[in-house]
Scaffold this motif. Structure first.
Motif, PDB file in Angstrom:
ATOM      1  N   ARG A   1       0.817  -1.209   0.000  1.00 42.38           N
ATOM      2  CA  ARG A   1       0.000   0.000   0.000  1.00 42.38           C
ATOM      3  C   ARG A   1       0.856   1.267   0.000  1.00 42.38           C
ATOM      4  O   ARG A   1       0.347   2.358   0.226  1.00 42.38           O
ATOM      5  CB  ARG A   1      -0.914   0.007   1.231  1.00 42.38           C
TER       6      ARG A   1
ATOM      7  N   SER B   1       0.622  -6.904   4.879  1.00 42.48           N
ATOM      8  CA  SER B   1       0.494  -5.621   4.190  1.00 42.48           C
ATOM      9  C   SER B   1       1.551  -4.678   4.716  1.00 42.48           C
ATOM     10  O   SER B   1       1.998  -4.789   5.866  1.00 42.48           O
ATOM     11  CB  SER B   1      -0.897  -5.024   4.405  1.00 42.48           C
TER      12      SER B   1
ATOM     13  N   ALA C   1       2.332  -0.387   4.592  1.00 41.20           N
ATOM     14  CA  ALA C   1       1.754   0.905   4.230  1.00 41.20           C
ATOM     15  C   ALA C   1       2.670   2.018   4.720  1.00 41.20           C
ATOM     16  O   ALA C   1       3.467   1.838   5.656  1.00 41.20           O
ATOM     17  CB  ALA C   1       0.358   1.053   4.845  1.00 41.20           C
TER      18      ALA C   1
END
Length: 766
Positions: A181, A248, A250
Motif C-alpha cells: 500500500r 500488508s 503501508a
C-alpha cells in the motif's frame, strides 16, 4: 483501581467474559458470535476496565504485560497491542469511541461500565464501607477471595489453552502476496520472496506449493495474477488448507506500518495478528522476519523450533530490497522457461548484494539450463561457500546441489538429503531430489518408491511425470501406466508426460499404442522422429534409423541433435557398421558437447576401434571431475574397459569393471542402458567364461525399462545365446538366438552382427 476476576462486564456495544477472555458484540447479527482475545490484548482491556475511565499509563501496561522485561522494544509491542484491541472493538485512533489516546501519557476507556454479574474482589461502592472498620472484610474473607482469584485465573488460562491454534503436520497454509500500500513498487516482489523464505524455513509450517497454488487458481478460473488475501482464501478452501497468512505494508509518516495476519479460510476472521512500525526503509526486511517469527509463535510453533529455525531474514536473503526485487524478476523469467533472459537479472542481484547466497544457486540453475555446466558449478560452489547465510532448509538444499552438481559426490549428496528429510519429512523437493540421486546411484526400485511418495505429497504434472518415469525405469510398467492414467484424469499435461506415454509403448513393443502416441504427439517438433529412429534401430533397421536421424536434424535443437547423433554412432558401432559409426563420430566432433555427451562419444570411439581418441577423452573427463561418482565409477571405467576389449585384453577389462557393479543400473544421462554389464559380459565371453557372461547379459534382459530403448537391449539376447553355447547348453542357446532373430526378423541384411547371428544359429540347428 478495582481488580476484576470473573463475571461479565458490559461497556458500549460490547460484553466481556472476564473468565474466558471472550468478547461479544451485543449489536452483532449473531448474538452468540464471540471473539477470543489473545492474552496481551485481554490484559490491556482488563486494565482499562479496572480504571473505569481513568488513565492507564504505558509504564503500567509494560509492567503488567512484561514484568520480566522479556521484550526489548516495549513501545512497538504496546502500539501493536493497542491497535489489535481497537480492531477487535471496531475502533479508530482518528475517531475514537472506546479508547482515548492521551499523548505521551497512556490510554483511557471512554464508555461507562456495567457489571452484569458479581465479581469477587469488587466491593459495593459505599463510602461507609471504605471508612468504618467493622465493615471491612476479615482475613478469612480475603483468603476466600484469593482462592477464587486463583481459580478464575486457572479457568481463564485453560480456556486460552483450549482455544489456541495448533497445526497438524499435514495442515497446509496458503501464503498470500504482500499487499503493498506504499508508493514504492520495490515492495511488490521483494517482500514476497523474503517472506516465503521466512515461512518456509520451519518444519512446523507446511506451505502450499506454488505448483498446487497455480493449478488451483486455474481450477477456480482465476487469472494468473497477484494472490490477494481474498484469492488466497478461495485457494485455501479449495485445497482444504488450514489458514491464510496475509501481509500488508503501508506508509506511516516517515516510516512504514507492517501488519501480518493469520486468517480463517471460510469466514476470513483474523485468528492472530502481529504488526510493527518501521522507521527506515533499510530495516524493512529485518522487521518482516521478526514480525513473522512472532506470528509463528502465535500460531503454535514451539519455542524450541522458533529458536532453531529463525535465521534473521536479512541474512537468509538480503537486506537490499533492490537485490531482492531484481533477483525475483530473474527467477520468474527462469521459471517461465527463459534462462537466457533470467541470467542478467540474477547477476545484477549479486552485484547489488555480493553475499546474497540463494541468488548464486539460481545463477547455477540458469547456466545448467543453458548447458553451461562449468558456470553452473561456479554458481553452486559460491552458494555453498555462503551457505551459513541461509536458512537451515536452504543450506541443506545447497549442500545437495553442490555435491550432486558441482563435485558429483553422490554419497555426500545422498547424506545431505537424508538429513534434510529427517527435519522436513513432507518436503516434496527433498523427496524429488532423493529420487534423482537414487536413480543416479542405480537404486531404481527405491527411486520409484520415493517418486511415488512425492507425487502423493504434492500432486502436479511434474511429480506425476517423475513418478511415471521412475517406475518405467524400474520396469514397473503397471505402476507407470497408473500414474499416466491419473495424470490424464486430473487433466495434467506436459511435454514429459507425452514423452513418457511414447516411451512406455516403445519399451513394451506395443506398436498400436506407439502409433497412437506418435499421432497424438505429432505437434511436438522432432519427438515422433526421435522415437521412430530408435524403434527402427531396435529392430535392426539401421539404414532407416539413419535416414530418420537426417530428417530430425531440421526440427531438433542442437543439444538433442548431438545426443541423437552420438547414440546413432554407438548403435552402428555395436552392429559392426564401423564406417557409418565413424562418420557420425566425426560429425559429433564438430558440435559443442556436454561432459556426458563427450563420454558417449568416447564409448562409441572405443567400440568402433578408435581407441587412442577414446582414451584421450576419458582421461580429460577424469581429470575435470576427480570426485564425481558417476565419472569415476561408471563412465570412465566402461570406456577404458571397451578399449581393453579392442586390444584383446579381456582380463584387464573385467578388472576395470569390477568396482562398477554396484552402479550398473545407474541413470547417468550419458550412455546408460546397463553398459558396464554389457561390456563386462563381452569380456567374459572373450575370456571363455560363459556362465559369468550369461549372468551379465541377463541383467539387461531383466531390466527392459532401462535397456529396452537401445540396440543393446536386443543384442543382449544374442550375446546370452553365445554365452549359453559356450556353456554347452545348446537348447537354451537356440532359444536365445530365436528371441533375438524374432526381434530382428526383417533387419537390414548386410549388418555384420546380423549375418554372424544367422550363421551361428544355423550351426546350432545342425
Amino acid at each position: 483501581m478495582h481488580t476484576l476476576q470473573s463475571g461479565h462486564v458490559r461497556f458500549g456495544a460490547f460484553e466481556l467474559d472476564l473468565s474466558t477472555g471472550e468478547l461479544r458484540s451485543i449489536e452483532a447479527l449473531d448474538p452468540n458470535s464471540k471473539i477470543l482475545l489473545r492474552e496481551q490484548v485481554f490484559l490491556v482491556l482488563r486494565m482499562l476496565l479496572e480504571r473505569e475511565g481513568k488513565i492507564v499509563t504505558r509504564e503500567e501496561i509494560k509492567g503488567r504485560l512484561w514484568p520480566d522485561h522479556t521484550i526489548v522494544d516495549f513501545d512497538r509491542s504496546i502500539n501493536a497491542t493497542i491497535k489489535a484491541l481497537r480492531r477487535a472493538l471496531g475502533d479508530s485512533a482518528d475517531d475514537s469511541r472506546y479508547i482515548e489516546t492521551l499523548a505521551r501519557r497512556g490510554y483511557r476507556l471512554m464508555p461507562t461500565i456495567e457489571y452484569l454479574a458479581s465479581a469477587p474482589g469488587i466491593a459495593p461502592r459505599d463510602v461507609t464501607a471504605e471508612t468504618h472498620p467493622a465493615k471491612r472484610p476479615n482475613r478469612r474473607a480475603f483468603a476466600t477471595v484469593a482462592l477464587l482469584v486463583l481459580g478464575a485465573v486457572g479457568v481463564w488460562r485453560y480456556e486460552i489453552y483450549r482455544h489456541r491454534i495448533t497445526l497438524a503436520p499435514t495442515d497446509t497454509i496458503v501464503l498470500a502476496d504482500v499487499d503493498n500500500r506504499t508508493s514504492d513498487p520495490v515492495f511488490d516482489d521483494a517482500l514476497n520472496t523474503a517472506l516465503h523464505h521466512e515461512m518456509d524455513q520451519t518444519p512446523y509450517l507446511n506451505l502450499l506449493g506454488l505448483g498446487k497454488t497455480h493449478a488451483t487458481m486455474a481450477q477456480l478460473k482465476l487469472p494468473p495474477t497477484r494472490i490477494t488475501a481474498e484469492i488466497a482464501r478461495q485457494i485455501c478452501s479449495k485445497t482444504n488448507s488450514k489458514m491464510v497468512i496475509a501481509d500488508s505494508i503501508a506508509d506511516a509518516g516517515n516510516g512504514y506500518r507492517l501488519e501480518m495476519r493469520a486468517l480463517d479460510c471460510g469466514s476470513g476472521a483474523t485468528l492472530v495478528e502481529e504488526g510493527t512500525d518501521i522507521g527506515a526503509r533499510n530495516q524493512v526486511v529485518h522487521e518482516l522476519g521478526a514480525t513473522a517469527a512472532r506470528l509463528r509463535r502465535e500460531v503454535g510453533e514451539p519455542a524450541k523450533s522458533l529458536a532453531r529455525f529463525n535465521q534473521p531474514l536479512e541474512i537468509a536473503t538480503s537486506a537490499s530490497l533492490e537485490a531482492l526485487q531484481t533477483g525475483t524478476e530473474g527467477w520468474k523469467l527462469f521459471l517461465a522457461g527463459n534462462p537466457q533472459a533470467a541470467l542478467p537479472l540474477l547477476q545484477r542481484g549479486v552485484e547489488l548484494d555480493p553475499d546474497f547466497a540463494i541468488l548464486y544457486e539460481e545463477i547455477g540453475d540458469a547456466n545448467a539450463a543453458l548447458t553451461r555446466y562449468d558456470l553452473m558449478a561456479t554458481g553452486m560452489t559460491r552458494a555453498y561457500q555462503l551457505r551459513d547465510r541461509m536458512t537451515e532448509k536452504d543450506r541443506l538444499n545447497t549442500d545437495y546441489l553442490y555435491y550432486s552438481h558441482a563435485t558429483g559426490e553422490l554419497d555426500k549428496a545422498y547424506s545431505a538429503l537424508l538429513r534434510a528429510l529427517e527435519i522436513f519429512p513432507r518436503d516434496a523437493v527433498f523427496h524429488n531430489n532423493l529420487a534423482h540421486t537414487l536413480l543416479a546411484l542405480g537404486q531404481l526400485t527405491r527411486a520409484a518408491d520415493v517418486e511415488d511418495e512425492t507425487a502423493r505429497l504434492q500432486p502436479s504434472p511434474l511429480h506425476f511425470s517423475s513418478a511415471a518415469g521412475a517406475n518405467l525405469n524400474a520396469s514397473r510398467f503397471k505402476e507407470a501406466e497408473s500414474w499416466l492414467a491419473l495424470a490424464e484424469a486430473a487433466k495434467f499435461d506436459s511435454l514429459n508426460l507425452r514423452i513418457l506415454r511414447s516411451r512406455l509403448a516403445f519399451i513394451q513393443g506395443n506398436r498400436a499404442a506407439l502409433d497412437q502416441a506418435f499421432n497424438r504427439e505429432a505437434p511436438v517438433p522432432g519427438l515422433v522422429i526421435i522415437f521412430r529412429e530408435r524403434y527402427e534401430a531396435l529392430q535392426g533397421h539401421l539404414g532407416s534409423s539413419d535416414r530418420q536421424l537426417q530428417v530430425s536434424k531440421r526440427s531438433l535443437d542442437p543439444g538433442n541433435i548431438s545426443r541423437a547423433l552420438l547414440l546413432s554412432a554407438l548403435q552402428n558401432a555395436e552392429a559392426g557398421e564401423a564406417i557409418q559409426a565413424r562418420n557420425s563420430e566425426d560429425e559429433a566432433f564438430q558440435s559443442k558437447l556436454t561432459q556426458g555427451q563427450r563420454m558417449t562419444l568416447a564409448l562409441s570411439l572405443a567400440r568402433s576401434g578408435r581407441t587412442d581418441e577414446a582414451n584421450r577423452i576419458a582421461d580429460e573427463v577424469s581429470q575435470e571431475s576427480p570426485l564425481d561418482t558417476i565419472v569415476q565409477k561408471y563412465l570412465v571405467p566402461t570406456v577404458r574397459a571397451a578399449v581393453k576389449l579392442q586390444e584383446r585384453d579381456p582380463e584387464a577389462a573385467i578388472e576395470l569393471l569390477r568396482e562398477t557393479v554396484q552402479y550398473d543400473l545407474a541413470y547417468t544421462q550419458s550412455f546408460d542402458y546397463l553398459y558396464p554389464a554389457y561390456i563386462r559380459g563381452l569380456a567374459y565371453l572373450e575370456s571363455g567364461d560363459g556362465r559369468s557372461a550369461a549372468r551379465e547379459f541377463q541383467k539387461l534382459i531383466d531390466n527392459p525399462g532401462l535397456c529396452g530403448e537401445f540396440i543393446t537391449g536386443a543384442l543382449a539376447r544374442l550375446q546370452l545365446g553365445r554365452a549359453r553355447r559356450l556353456m554347452g547348453d545348446n537348447a537354451s542357446a537356440r532359444k536365445s538366438y530365436e528371441e533375438f532373430l524374432s526381434i530382428w526378423k526383417d533387419a537390414d541384411p548386410d549388418l555384420p552382427i546380423y549375418r554372424q547371428a544367422k550363421a551361428e544359429y544355423a550351426q546350432l540347428r545342425k
